[in-house]
Structures are given as structure tokens and as C-alpha cells.
Design a protein around this motif. Structure first.
Motif, short mmCIF file in Angstrom:
data_model
loop_
_atom_site.label_atom_id
_atom_site.label_comp_id
_atom_site.label_asym_id
_atom_site.label_seq_id
_atom_site.Cartn_x
_atom_site.Cartn_y
_atom_site.Cartn_z
N PRO A 1 -23.38 6.34 -39.27
CA PRO A 1 -23.35 4.96 -39.75
C PRO A 1 -22.03 4.25 -39.47
CG PRO A 1 -24.37 6.37 -41.36
CD PRO A 1 -23.86 7.28 -40.28
N VAL A 2 -20.92 5.00 -39.54
CA VAL A 2 -19.63 4.33 -39.32
C VAL A 2 -19.54 3.80 -37.89
CG1 VAL A 2 -18.38 6.45 -38.76
CG2 VAL A 2 -17.15 4.53 -39.68
N VAL A 3 -20.20 4.49 -36.96
CA VAL A 3 -20.23 3.99 -35.58
C VAL A 3 -21.02 2.68 -35.53
CG1 VAL A 3 -21.06 4.48 -33.24
CG2 VAL A 3 -20.00 6.29 -34.58
N GLY A 4 -22.11 2.64 -36.29
CA GLY A 4 -22.87 1.40 -36.40
C GLY A 4 -22.00 0.27 -36.93
N GLY A 5 -21.17 0.60 -37.92
CA GLY A 5 -20.29 -0.41 -38.50
C GLY A 5 -19.28 -0.93 -37.50
N VAL A 6 -18.71 0.00 -36.74
CA VAL A 6 -17.75 -0.41 -35.71
C VAL A 6 -18.44 -1.31 -34.69
CG1 VAL A 6 -16.26 0.41 -33.84
CG2 VAL A 6 -16.30 1.63 -36.01
N THR B 1 -29.51 -3.40 -42.85
CA THR B 1 -30.69 -3.58 -42.01
C THR B 1 -30.57 -2.75 -40.73
OG1 THR B 1 -30.82 -5.84 -42.85
CG2 THR B 1 -32.19 -5.31 -40.96
N PHE B 2 -29.38 -2.79 -40.15
CA PHE B 2 -29.14 -2.06 -38.90
C PHE B 2 -29.45 -0.57 -39.06
CE2 PHE B 2 -26.34 0.29 -36.01
CZ PHE B 2 -26.63 -0.32 -34.80
N VAL B 3 -29.00 -0.02 -40.17
CA VAL B 3 -29.16 1.42 -40.38
C VAL B 3 -30.57 1.78 -40.85
CG1 VAL B 3 -28.35 3.35 -41.79
CG2 VAL B 3 -26.71 1.76 -40.79
N ALA B 4 -31.19 0.89 -41.63
CA ALA B 4 -32.44 1.26 -42.30
C ALA B 4 -33.70 0.85 -41.54
CB ALA B 4 -32.46 0.65 -43.70
N MET B 5 -33.63 -0.20 -40.72
CA MET B 5 -34.85 -0.71 -40.07
C MET B 5 -35.57 0.34 -39.22
SD MET B 5 -35.52 -4.35 -38.28
CE MET B 5 -34.87 -4.15 -36.65
N PRO B 6 -34.85 1.19 -38.49
CA PRO B 6 -35.56 2.19 -37.68
C PRO B 6 -36.51 3.07 -38.49
CG PRO B 6 -33.28 2.10 -37.03
CD PRO B 6 -33.41 1.23 -38.25
N LEU C 1 -33.80 3.22 -27.91
CA LEU C 1 -32.71 2.35 -28.36
C LEU C 1 -32.90 1.87 -29.80
CD1 LEU C 1 -31.96 0.18 -25.21
CD2 LEU C 1 -30.55 1.98 -26.20
N VAL C 2 -34.14 1.50 -30.14
CA VAL C 2 -34.33 0.95 -31.48
C VAL C 2 -34.29 2.05 -32.55
CG1 VAL C 2 -35.65 -1.02 -30.65
CG2 VAL C 2 -36.86 0.98 -31.51
N THR C 3 -34.46 3.29 -32.15
CA THR C 3 -34.36 4.35 -33.16
C THR C 3 -32.96 4.99 -33.16
OG1 THR C 3 -35.38 5.85 -31.58
CG2 THR C 3 -36.79 4.94 -33.27
N LEU C 4 -32.11 4.52 -32.28
CA LEU C 4 -30.76 5.08 -32.17
C LEU C 4 -29.99 5.08 -33.50
CD1 LEU C 4 -29.17 6.34 -29.88
CD2 LEU C 4 -28.16 4.12 -29.40
N PRO C 5 -30.07 3.98 -34.28
CA PRO C 5 -29.32 4.00 -35.55
C PRO C 5 -29.72 5.13 -36.49
CG PRO C 5 -29.96 1.77 -35.00
CD PRO C 5 -30.66 2.66 -34.01
N LEU C 6 -30.92 5.73 -36.25
CA LEU C 6 -31.33 6.87 -37.08
C LEU C 6 -30.39 8.05 -36.92
CD1 LEU C 6 -35.19 7.38 -36.66
CD2 LEU C 6 -33.96 6.75 -38.71
N VAL C 7 -29.92 8.26 -35.70
CA VAL C 7 -29.11 9.43 -35.43
C VAL C 7 -27.63 9.10 -35.28
CG1 VAL C 7 -30.96 10.79 -34.40
CG2 VAL C 7 -29.65 9.25 -32.97
#
Lengths: 264, 254
Positions: B89-94, B130-135, B80-86
């Protein structure tokens, strides 16, 4: 076959190696020459259209396909300015429908289109979430800092037209965000993230009950005109011309009027 | 082996050469001054730096937890915590918008209780970055923690050091090169973030319009400015990566 050529050109462009694909333009010329020689409407066309035309052109595309079996219309919607840039950078497409004369002029002066025709006009309206959290009653309401407003950035037609409205009304509006096209302004309103957005009448109508429209009085309102043209390097020129004719026809006009556009 | 390798290099470098070849060098300065480059670059630099600091504060303990503990569901947490890696990004934004937006299930209460709305603010930019880069940081540091010799930690503990002391005096110095590498990766990723930022934070010059967003807009209206802005971003990124590459390699952990 034509599809393969188009795809190849797209891939080459994508790789930034467009220069190596020098044989492709002649290939597409041959293809379009073949199409016009038969003067039959067939094959695929790609239509690049302003974001505000999303609903009406989707309908027009389907009707055109139904009237011409075997024809496939691929639609790509976006900010007119972005589409104009794509075209002048060599993106393979057959028809361009812009939300302003300015972006069409850029394409014409780059030699990528000739003799555009205006097929519709559109005026602005304020879209607010149904609950109207900002208690917006008109353009003046947007001037206060208390109302979160989303606008298109000024380089895209909806932003330029919105700026005219504010000039006409004599108000200064500081938006919280400048969006890339009119549909993203609308989506920020639909999500309730902003109190108001300035969009076209047609967008409010297309959104149904997800937003409430607040009309702008005609003496303050501003409009933009929509020109359409076939592109000089259209891979399928004959069908492209047929599609443009269809948009300009009475049937096309019916669809556009139903969507809220005004006749030019 | 050599030919595909060279093709690989060419494929990655040729597009960047495209920027250099097409750049309008003669008018560069006046175009850059007219554009919102300085504003956007300043915003990009401080938001991505802040995002990196937050990632360090939250991500290092998280990496430590993932590397050093075992509990049921650990693998799920790691995934889960590495999910933003894949994730696009636009999904992360939504997702951020739906959680922290004005009508989001958390944002709604922030608005009702404190009158705070996050979207369209610099805070939203930092959160998206942060959401996208922290992983990137978490993955790098976790890998180093797993590879590190735990004998030293055990020895220190045997000699009477508390857990915090062991972490601070033994564990952290051992993974320092990877920590630096992870932080740089995280910073660079935050600097280049586009999709989540434009979706969650919108775009307003000086407030939420970061460099990548400025490039995107410039391309629609003034391609020359877009090329120059891209070059500026490229220059900053290359400078940072080159400056830190040495330390990074000497650590031998990436």
C-alpha cells in the motif's frame, strides 16, 4: 549463533508468542557474559537511533566497524518514541540513542537502560522547497492559513521542540499534516507537497540543495538534547559500551559537529 | 488434517486474544474519550463508505468490461487493475503522491488551474482507500459475471430488451450476492487501509487521521489507547463481516 537467538526472539515476538520463548533471555545473557569475559569488541550490535541521527550514525557505524574488524553495526532509525516503545516491549537491541530526554527516561524507568549520557544538542530550522512557493521568511509566515506546513506530531521530539518554538514566537500554526518522524516531514518538503516543514538544523544540512533552510533566531529557537545508553538486556553488552564510548569520543563529536549538531 | 487446521485457527485468533487480554478494561472509557477515537472512527467510516460507493460506480462497469468483452491487451488491463491487490500500500501512496500531489503530473495542473491540492485532505484519504480497495470488488464481481449463465442475457436480448435493460434487469440480479460480497470486502479493506493513506493523505486529527493511523500513533505514545482503538476497529469489522456473512454464503459465489 547469537544472531540465531536474536532472530528467534524477533520471530517469536512477531508471532505474538513471546511468552513461549522463556528460554531466550537466558541464552542472550550467556552470550553477553561470554563477550564481556573476553572484554574484546566483537560480534554484531543493533543500535536503535532517532530518525534525525540517520546520516551521522550511519557514518559513525561505518567508522566503528572500520576501527573494529569483525564487528557489524545494524542501525534502525525511527521516531524516538516508537523506538522507546519497541525497547520496553522487549525488542532485542544493544544501544538506544534518543532525540529527547523524555523518551530515554521512559526506557530507564522501565528498567531497560541505566545512566544515559547526553552526546549532542540540536536546534530547529524551517525547511522550504528551493523555490519557496509559500514565500516563507520566518516562523511568523507559518501562522497564516495560506502556508501549508508539515510538523512532527507533538509526542515525538521534533514535534515537541517545534511546539516550544511556536510558544517562544507567540504564533499559532495549524499544520496540514502531523508526521510520524522528522524525516517524513523533510520528505514532504523535498517532494514540494508542503510549503514548509519544521525540522532540525541537521536535517536541512543533510538534505543538501533539495531544501532551503530558513534560520530561526536564537531567542525564539528551541533545542533538544540527545541521550545515548546501552540497554540492560543488550545481547552484546561489551561492544555496545564500546560503541557508546565511540559516539562520546572526540572522533564521534567530529562527525556530529560536521552534521550540524551542537556539543552538549 | 485437524491439527494443522486448529493451529491455523489459533495462529489467526491468538493475536486478537492478545488485544482482549491486555486491554485496560477499567479505564477503557476515559482513555477512549481522551483519545481521538471518535473523530478517527467517524472519519474512517465515512471515507471507507464513500470509497466503496466510488468503487461500485467505477468498478462494476470495469468488471463487466473485463468479463464480457475481448480485445487485444485485455489480460494486461486485468493485471493492471488488480495490481493494487499485491502492491505494498505504501507504494500505492507514493504513486498517488507522484500523480496527484502538488508537483504530480496531474496534480500540478489541478493546482495551477483550479487551485486544488489533493494531499492532506479527506479527498486524499478517499482516493487512497479507493485505490487499494477497488480491485477486491472488481475481482469478485468479474468472477461472478464469468460464472453467470449468459443464456438468460441472450434470451432477454432476443425478446427485445436493450443492453442497459439486460444489464439492469438480468445481469445485476444474477450477480447480486457477489456484488454484495465484493462491496463488503472493499469496504473492510478501505476501513483498514493504512500505508497508502498515511503516505498520500498524511495525518491530521479529524481531517486525515483514520482509525488505523490513530492506532499507529497511539502505539508510540500510549499503548493502552492503541489497544482500545484496535479493539474498536476489530469490533466494527467483525460486526459488519458477521452481519453480511449469511447473505454472502447463501449466494455461494465466494
Amino acid at each position: 549463533m547469537r544472531r540465531t537467538v536474536t532472530t528467534t526472539v524477533a520471530v517469536l515476538l512477531g508471532l505474538g508468542l513471546a511468552g513461549c520463548g522463556s528460554s531466550s533471555p537466558s541464552a542472550s545473557t550467556t552470550a553477553s557474559a561470554g563477550a564481556s569475559a573476553g572484554s574484546t569488541v566483537s560480534g554484531d550490535i543493533t543500535v536503535l537511533a532517532a530518525a534525525s541521527l540517520t546520516e551521522s550514525f550511519t557514518t559513525l557505524g561505518k567508522q566503528f566497524e572500520a576501527a573494529h574488524p569483525g564487528v557489524k553495526v545494524t542501525l534502525s532509525f525511527g521516531a524516538s518514541s516508537a523506538l522507546a516503545t519497541q525497547i520496553t516491549s522487549g525488542a532485542p537491541a544493544d544501544v538506544f540513542a534518543s532525540a529527547s530526554a523524555k523518551n530515554m527516561d521512559a526506557v530507564v524507568s522501565a528498567g531497560d537502560a541505566t545512566s544515559p549520557m547526553t552526546f549532542a544538542n540540536n536546534v530547529m530550522e524551517i525547511a522550504v522547497p528551493p523555490s519557496n512557493p509559500g514565500r516563507v521568511t520566518g516562523v511568523e509566515s507559518l501562522a497564516g492559513s495560506g502556508v501549508k506546513t508539515a510538523l512532527c506530531q507533538e509526542q515525538v521530539p521534533c514535534g515537541a521542540t517545534a511546539a516550544k518554538v511556536f510558544t517562544n514566537a507567540g504564533v499559532t500554526v495549524t499544520p496540514v499534516t502531523l508526521e510520524p518522524d522528522v524525516k517524513s516531514v523533510l520528505s514532504k518538503v523535498t517532494l514540494g507537497e508542503v510549503d514548509a516543514g519544521l525540522v532540525y538544523v541537521t536535517d536541512v544540512r543533510a538534505a543538501g540543495d533539495k531544501v532551503t533552510g530558513i534560520e530561526i533566531p536564537a531567542d525564539v529557537n528551541a533545542s533538544t538534547s540527545y541521550p545515548i545508553a546501552t540497554l540492560s538486556k543488550a545481547p552484546n553488552a561489551a561492544t555496545a559500551q564500546a560503541f557508546v564510548d565511540y559516539v562520546l569520543s572526540a572522533e564521534g563529536s567530529t562527525v556530529l559537529t560536521a552534521a550540524g549538531f551542537q556539543k552538549p | 488434517m485437524l491439527v494443522p487446521a486448529l493451529v491455523g485457527v489459533a495462529f489467526l485468533v491468538v493475536p486478537l486474544l492478545g488485544l482482549l487480554v491486555r486491554a485496560p478494561w477499567s479505564d477503557a472509557w476515559s482513555i477512549l474519550r481522551q483519545s481521538q477515537a471518535a473523530e478517527a472512527l467517524r472519519l474512517s467510516l465515512w471515507t471507507s463508505s464513500l470509497a466503496t460507493v466510488i468503487a461500485l460506480v467505477l468498478g462494476v462497469p470495469l468488471a463487466w468490461l473485463l468479463a464480457r468483452s475481448s480485445f487485444p491487451g485485455l489480460r494486461v488491463v486485468r493485471a493492471l487493475v488488480t495490481l493494487p491487490l499485491v502492491l505494498p500500500p505504501v507504494v500505492g501512496g507514493v504513486a498517488l503522491l507522484l500523480a496527484f500531489g502538488r508537483n504530480g503530473f496531474i496534480g500540478r495542473w489541478l493546482d495551477a488551474w483550479f487551485g486544488v491540492t489533493i494531499p492532506f485532505s479527506p479527498a486524499a484519504v478517499v482516493m487512497a482507500e479507493t485505490f487499494v480497495a477497488m480491485p477486491f470488488l472488481v475481482v469478485t464481481v468479474e468472477g461472478a459475471l464469468r460464472a453467470a449463465n449468459r443464456g438468460y442475457e441472450d434470451a432477454a436480448a432476443t425478446l427485445g430488451a436493450g443492453r442497459l435493460t439486460v444489464f439492469r434487469r438480468v445481469t445485476l440480479p444474477m450477480v447480486a450476492p457477489s456484488l454484495a460480497a465484493g462491496a463488503v470486502l472493499c469496504w473492510a479493506r478501505a476501513l483498514g487501509e493504512f500505508g497508502a493513506t498515511i503516505t498520500f493523505a498524511g495525518s491530521f486529527p479529524g481531517r486525515t487521521q483514520t482509525m488505523p493511523i490513530a492506532v499507529y500513533y497511539a502505539l508510540e505514545t500510549d499503548p493502552d489507547a492503541a489497544i482500545l482503538l484496535s479493539l474498536v476497529l476489530l469490533l466494527v469489522s467483525v460486526a459488519i463481516l458477521v452481519a453480511l456473512r449469511d447473505r454472502w454464503l447463501r449466494g455461494g459465489s465466494v
